[in-house]
Design an enzyme around this catalytic site. Structure first.
Site, short mmCIF file in Angstrom:
data_model
loop_
_atom_site.label_atom_id
_atom_site.label_comp_id
_atom_site.label_asym_id
_atom_site.label_seq_id
_atom_site.Cartn_x
_atom_site.Cartn_y
_atom_site.Cartn_z
N LYS A 166 -4.05 2.93 -2.46
CA LYS A 166 -5.31 3.58 -2.77
C LYS A 166 -5.39 4.91 -2.05
O LYS A 166 -5.08 5.03 -0.87
CB LYS A 166 -6.49 2.70 -2.34
CG LYS A 166 -6.63 1.42 -3.13
CD LYS A 166 -7.82 0.61 -2.67
CE LYS A 166 -7.57 -0.03 -1.32
NZ LYS A 166 -8.68 -0.90 -0.92
N ASP A 209 0.83 -1.20 0.00
CA ASP A 209 0.00 0.00 0.00
C ASP A 209 0.86 1.25 0.00
O ASP A 209 2.07 1.20 0.25
CB ASP A 209 -0.90 0.02 1.24
CG ASP A 209 -2.12 -0.88 1.09
OD1 ASP A 209 -2.37 -1.34 -0.03
OD2 ASP A 209 -2.81 -1.12 2.10
N MET A 241 -10.04 7.20 9.22
CA MET A 241 -10.59 7.60 7.92
C MET A 241 -11.85 8.44 8.08
O MET A 241 -12.87 8.20 7.43
CB MET A 241 -10.87 6.36 7.06
CG MET A 241 -9.62 5.53 6.77
SD MET A 241 -9.97 3.95 5.96
CE MET A 241 -10.64 3.01 7.33
#
Length: 486
Positions: free
Chosen positions: A55, A33, A168
């Site tokens: 991402k 990642d 998040m």
């Protein structure tokens, strides 16, 4: 045929678990990642293949379904496959989805936990379970549809007497904060945000629930951040983070010194990147082997020459000549081979070695140099000026080396521009220019000695900070001086 779901932790590679390091050391494939520290991929074998699947919100390199399919395909091929994720794979890392996909495809998997960002708050003074203030820690994600923000879920979280940690959640936090208030929390409830938890550049915002919502709305708090709600955020905990706190530094030295230097600087609070842009390539040492028995002095200009000396000599005990080392590092490398340097240069520079040889070499001595193909000629000329018979053996050269995940370094530097680049040699300064171009505006160059400093001036047209001595503590002092971190 096993896929390892591995947590990379957050921030410095020094926080990686030993189990994760061992698995990376034998990986055939690594699927990684964008939030990992890119240096971690240097722990992998040279034969390892790398698969970036990072991402961003609304900018997916590869969909989750695509990642599942890639892991399944690699796992079915065999070998050691590592899925390397920032933090912990099973704490909002979608590790469970990947594990289920592997099971359905009859591929074995194992999990290796990593330090999650919510638990790294203590590094910047946010301990989420302080006795007397929080009997519980609740972790939740803000990545949800807006229409799901209201209702029993957020009311239940608002009623919790402990600490709430949200992953998040920055973009939706104004709505989340409103839902929490509707569930019973006061707008004046203590709250905080930690951005880039675990990194030297970590920033802490402290205030109230309503204040944090407004800061998120104005873009004063950015991703990646952990948002905390609860009384623990008011604790006056102020850990020491080091005199280089937050500096972004690239270390251009050969491996393994680049890695060691980067990790050393991180203990002083910097975010540091290992860039071993050159690697050692051995050359023909047959001339050296033939000349060794009749040499009066054998001069080693780097610790890198010591293993080559061992390879060239059939028996180190039969070396007749005296040994001259460019400095303590080379002398220590000799000591580890059971040899004692007869003369050690101080300072540990080409100038220091030249001065040493001008003092110990006498006319008629045979002086044999074991050196880098592009090494300085100062010491060679000093020996010749004393009337010595000089033989030079270019035992190795430094050639271009690939660095895994080069695109990820550039991405980190785009988010947090480099403050300084350390160049360990003139050749490394050239390699940086060829690979990355000129230094960005405001970035300082640090040179590992005067010769390197001259090359930096020529290559980049700027005045470098030149280390006084070639030691890591001298590097720290040079950086402190350059950025007024006295």
């Amino acid at each position: 045929m096993t896929v390892y779901l591995v947590g990379a932790g957050c921030g410095t590679p020094a926080l990686l678990t030993l189990a994760a390091k061992e698995i990376l050391s034998r990986a055939d494939h690594v699927v990684y990642d964008r939030l990992i520290h890119p240096d971690l991929l240097q722990l992998c074998p040279a034969s390892c293949r790398f698969h970036p699947v990072g991402k961003r919100r609304d900018d997916h390199f590869l969909s989750q379904e695509g990642i599942n399919g890639l892991l399944l395909s690699l796992g079915q091929e065999g070998g050691t496959v590592v899925r390397l994720k920032g933090g912990d794979p099973f704490l909002f890392g979608r590790g469970g989805e990947e594990a289920l996909a592997l099971q359905e495809g009859a591929v074995f998997w194992q999990a290796i936990p990593g330090l999650s960002a919510a638990l790294a708050g203590g590094m910047v003074g946010l301990g989420p379970t302080q006795r007397g203030l929080a009997r519980s820690l609740t972790v939740a994600t803000g990545q949800t549809e807006k229409e799901a923000l209201d209702g029993a879920f957020w009311s239940a979280l608002a009623a919790s007497p402990g600490t709430l940690a949200l992953y998040m959640a920055v973009s939706l936090f104004p709505d989340i904060a409103r839902s929490l208030q509707e569930g019973g929390l006061s707008p004046q409830t203590a709250a905080a945000a930690v951005t880039w938890a675990g990194w030297g550049r970590a920033k802490v915002w402290r205030g109230t629930l309503s204040g944090l919502a407004e800061a998120a709305r104005r873009g004063e708090v950015k991703s990646p951040s952990i948002l905390y709600v609860g009384a623990v955020t008011e604790l006056p905990l102020r850990p020491s983070r080091g005199p280089l706190q937050g500096l972004q530094i690239a270390c251009c030295r050969p491996a393994p010194q680049s890695w060691e230097t980067a990790r050393f600087l991180e203990t002083f609070g910097a975010d540091t990147y290992s860039l071993p842009l050159l690697r050692q390539e051995g050359l023909d040492v047959s001339v050296f082997r033939r000349s060794l028995p009749r040499a009066d002095w054998i001069v080693l200009t780097s610790p890198r020459g010591v293993p080559l000396l061992k390879d060239a000599a059939e028996d180190l005990r039969h070396i007749r000549g005296r040994l001259a080392a460019i400095g303590k590092g080379t002398a220590e490398a000799l000591r580890r081979q059971g040899l004692v340097a007869d003369a050690v240069a101080a300072p540990e520079t080409s100038q220091g070695l030249a001065r040493l040889l001008s003092e110990v070499v006498v006319e008629g001595d045979r002086v044999l140099f074991l050196r880098n193909e592009r090494g300085s000629d100062l010491a060679v000329e000093a020996a010749r000026s004393r009337g010595a018979v000089v033989e030079e053996c270019a035992a190795y050269r430094m050639v271009s080396a690939a660095v895994p995940a080069e695109e990820l370094y550039r991405e980190h530097w785009s988010d947090s521009p480099l403050d300084a680049v350390l160049f360990g040699s003139a050749a490394l300064a050239e390699a940086w220019r060829d690979r990355f171009g000129p230094l960005s505006e405001g970035c300082r160059a640090v040179a590992w000695g005067r010769n390197c400093g001259e090359a930096v001036r020529d290559l980049f047209g700027l005045e470098p900070c030149v280390m006084e001595t070639p030691h890591l503590h001298s590097l720290v002092e040079t950086l402190r001086g350059a950025f007024d971190r006295g």
